[in-house]
Design a protein around this motif. Structure first.
Motif, PDB file in Angstrom:
ATOM      1  N   GLU A 170     -22.967   9.302   0.051  1.00 25.08           N
ATOM      2  CA  GLU A 170     -23.995   8.485   0.692  1.00 25.08           C
ATOM      3  C   GLU A 170     -23.425   7.164   1.206  1.00 25.08           C
ATOM      4  OE1 GLU A 170     -27.119   8.229  -2.167  1.00 25.08           O
ATOM      5  OE2 GLU A 170     -27.850  10.253  -1.737  1.00 25.08           O
ATOM      6  N   LYS A 171     -22.495   6.584   0.476  1.00 28.04           N
ATOM      7  CA  LYS A 171     -21.899   5.327   0.938  1.00 28.04           C
ATOM      8  C   LYS A 171     -21.094   5.540   2.217  1.00 28.04           C
ATOM      9  CE  LYS A 171     -21.780   2.734  -3.391  1.00 28.04           C
ATOM     10  NZ  LYS A 171     -22.672   1.672  -2.859  1.00 28.04           N
ATOM     11  N   ILE A 172     -20.417   6.671   2.329  1.00 26.13           N
ATOM     12  CA  ILE A 172     -19.688   6.979   3.564  1.00 26.13           C
ATOM     13  C   ILE A 172     -20.669   7.150   4.721  1.00 26.13           C
ATOM     14  CG2 ILE A 172     -18.228   8.692   4.731  1.00 26.13           C
ATOM     15  CD1 ILE A 172     -16.953   9.252   1.965  1.00 26.13           C
ATOM     16  N   TYR A 185     -12.814   8.925   7.941  1.00 28.55           N
ATOM     17  CA  TYR A 185     -13.784  10.013   7.903  1.00 28.55           C
ATOM     18  C   TYR A 185     -14.400  10.125   9.294  1.00 28.55           C
ATOM     19  CZ  TYR A 185     -13.284   8.824   2.973  1.00 28.55           C
ATOM     20  OH  TYR A 185     -12.769   8.533   1.730  1.00 28.55           O
ATOM     21  N   PHE A 186     -14.700  11.364   9.734  1.00 27.58           N
ATOM     22  CA  PHE A 186     -15.165  11.480  11.117  1.00 27.58           C
ATOM     23  C   PHE A 186     -16.339  12.427  11.317  1.00 27.58           C
ATOM     24  CE2 PHE A 186     -11.923  14.754  10.699  1.00 27.58           C
ATOM     25  CZ  PHE A 186     -12.451  15.844  11.387  1.00 27.58           C
ATOM     26  N   GLY A 187     -16.884  13.019  10.267  1.00 32.48           N
ATOM     27  CA  GLY A 187     -18.027  13.890  10.456  1.00 32.48           C
ATOM     28  C   GLY A 187     -18.525  14.464   9.147  1.00 32.48           C
ATOM     29  N   PRO A 212     -13.352   4.051   8.242  1.00 31.99           N
ATOM     30  CA  PRO A 212     -12.068   3.914   7.532  1.00 31.99           C
ATOM     31  C   PRO A 212     -12.192   4.367   6.087  1.00 31.99           C
ATOM     32  CG  PRO A 212     -12.579   1.933   8.796  1.00 31.99           C
ATOM     33  CD  PRO A 212     -13.821   2.782   8.809  1.00 31.99           C
ATOM     34  N   ASN A 213     -11.075   4.822   5.514  1.00 35.01           N
ATOM     35  CA  ASN A 213     -11.149   5.288   4.133  1.00 35.01           C
ATOM     36  C   ASN A 213     -11.284   4.147   3.129  1.00 35.01           C
ATOM     37  OD1 ASN A 213      -8.548   4.261   4.300  1.00 35.01           O
ATOM     38  ND2 ASN A 213      -7.590   5.992   3.243  1.00 35.01           N
ATOM     39  N   LYS A 214     -11.179   2.910   3.629  1.00 35.30           N
ATOM     40  CA  LYS A 214     -11.405   1.743   2.781  1.00 35.30           C
ATOM     41  C   LYS A 214     -12.651   0.990   3.223  1.00 35.30           C
ATOM     42  CE  LYS A 214      -6.637   0.708   1.337  1.00 35.30           C
ATOM     43  NZ  LYS A 214      -5.578  -0.344   1.319  1.00 35.30           N
ATOM     44  N   TYR A 265     -11.329   1.704  -1.900  1.00 34.40           N
ATOM     45  CA  TYR A 265     -11.556   3.018  -1.307  1.00 34.40           C
ATOM     46  C   TYR A 265     -12.974   3.506  -1.586  1.00 34.40           C
ATOM     47  CZ  TYR A 265      -6.487   3.423  -0.642  1.00 34.40           C
ATOM     48  OH  TYR A 265      -5.187   3.230  -0.263  1.00 34.40           O
ATOM     49  N   TYR A 266     -13.510   4.275  -0.661  1.00 35.93           N
ATOM     50  CA  TYR A 266     -14.785   4.928  -0.915  1.00 35.93           C
ATOM     51  C   TYR A 266     -14.647   5.944  -2.037  1.00 35.93           C
ATOM     52  CZ  TYR A 266     -16.950   3.048   3.332  1.00 35.93           C
ATOM     53  OH  TYR A 266     -17.483   2.221   4.284  1.00 35.93           O
ATOM     54  N   GLU A 267     -13.548   6.691  -2.028  1.00 28.82           N
ATOM     55  CA  GLU A 267     -13.323   7.703  -3.055  1.00 28.82           C
ATOM     56  C   GLU A 267     -12.737   7.081  -4.319  1.00 28.82           C
ATOM     57  OE1 GLU A 267     -11.530  11.446  -1.559  1.00 28.82           O
ATOM     58  OE2 GLU A 267     -11.657  10.505   0.416  1.00 28.82           O
TER      59      GLU A 267
END
Length: 303
Positions: free
Chosen positions: A169-171, A100-102, A135-137, A143-145
């Motif tokens: 929020e966790k991301i 994730y970047f933004g 990272p997506n993990k 995974y966050y998702e």
């Protein structure tokens, strides 16, 4: 070459992107102006290094009609990139790995009249690029998702993925920002989730006490400090009985807006329990947050 958002598993084609402003756009009556939504929704939008969609990252978003229900005006989105496939795009990424970047907010929709398939553009507002990739993990490897069991093989093909507020929020808590942690989040009325202080600037941004809203940090703070207000000693259970049992706001001692991004939070030292009244007073002023010491001196001053 512009790095563009790709939606779904459509065929990718390398091309020079055209700005949406150079196309003939027709605003549909329903979305001619941004509309207010009763509830804020959240989504992840995918950006591939190569795509035939005419997007401008952080400015406008080009998508097919099937994703429109996930991207209504007011939707808060997280930008995402998959694994790097072509090293020539490495310089335009925060990481070669999926990340994730933004973050941003979806604005008004415009119909793409050049498309025969009812494609759309959405204005992108309040875009903030992360200072480093998320990272997506998570560190524990999960995974966050949340991936449904029926989607294990094709979940990551979707160009737009609906997520809940907790996932968002966790991301964000894991991210670092070039600017202070500026978020557009819904006002909540439970468990101390929603007290904010605002800062006026080129754009109106809301600095939300995001770390107070992390359920894991909150639960740990309650375990350590209990549910009695540290300033006025009010306890909801003592006044309201079982109905008020366990209810308390959790407040971060330092203004989160000054942290500049992700920080390490120690629930024993950084978080304190406050009743709803005291927490509201702490966040009452737009441009400042009272310290716990200031609050206690107000509450406990002699008559």
């Amino acid at each position: 070459m512009l790095h563009l958002i790709s939606l779904g598993s459509r065929r990718l084609a390398s091309m020079t992107a055209l700005s949406a402003s150079t196309l003939f756009l027709k605003p549909p009556p329903l979305f001619a102006q941004p509309i207010g939504l009763p509830m804020v929704s959240y989504a992840v939008i995918v950006e591939n290094d190569e795509s035939h969609w005419r997007d401008e990252t952080g400015k406008n978003y080009h998508f097919p009609n099937r994703y429109r229900k996930f991207l209504l005006p007011g939707t808060i989105v997280v930008y995402y990139k998959g694994k790097l496939r072509d090293n020539s795009f490495a310089a335009g990424r925060l990481s070669p790995e999926p990340h994730y970047f933004g973050i941003a907010t979806i604005g008004a929709h415009l119909l793409d009249v050049a498309s025969a398939k009812a494609d759309w553009y959405a204005k992108v507002e309040n875009y903030q690029l992360f200072a480093a990739a998320v990272p997506n993990k998570k560190p524990d490897g999960s995974y966050y998702e949340s991936i449904p069991s029926s989607r294990l093989k094709n979940y990551w093909r979707d160009g737009v993925r609906s997520i809940d507020k907790t996932t968002y929020e966790k991301i964000v808590v894991s991210a670092k920002f070039h600017l202070p942690l500026a978020l557009i989040l819904p006002t909540m009325n439970d468990a101390g989730q929603g007290l904010t202080s605002s800062i006026e600037g080129a754009k109106k941004l809301v600095y939300t006490t995001i770390y107070e809203r992390d359920p894991e940090l909150r639960n740990e703070a309650v375990r350590i400090h209990g549910t009695t207000c540290i300033a006025c000693n009010f306890n909801f259970e003592e006044v309201y009985g079982d109905y008020g049992k366990g209810y308390i706001h959790i407040h971060h001692r330092s203004p989160i807006s000054e942290a500049g991004g992700s920080i390490s939070v120690n629930p024993a030292k950084d978080l304190v329990p406050l009743c709803a009244n005291c927490h509201s007073i702490v966040h009452r002023r737009k441009n400042s947050v009272l310290s716990i010491e200031q609050l206690i001196s107000m509450v406990q001053k002699p008559n």
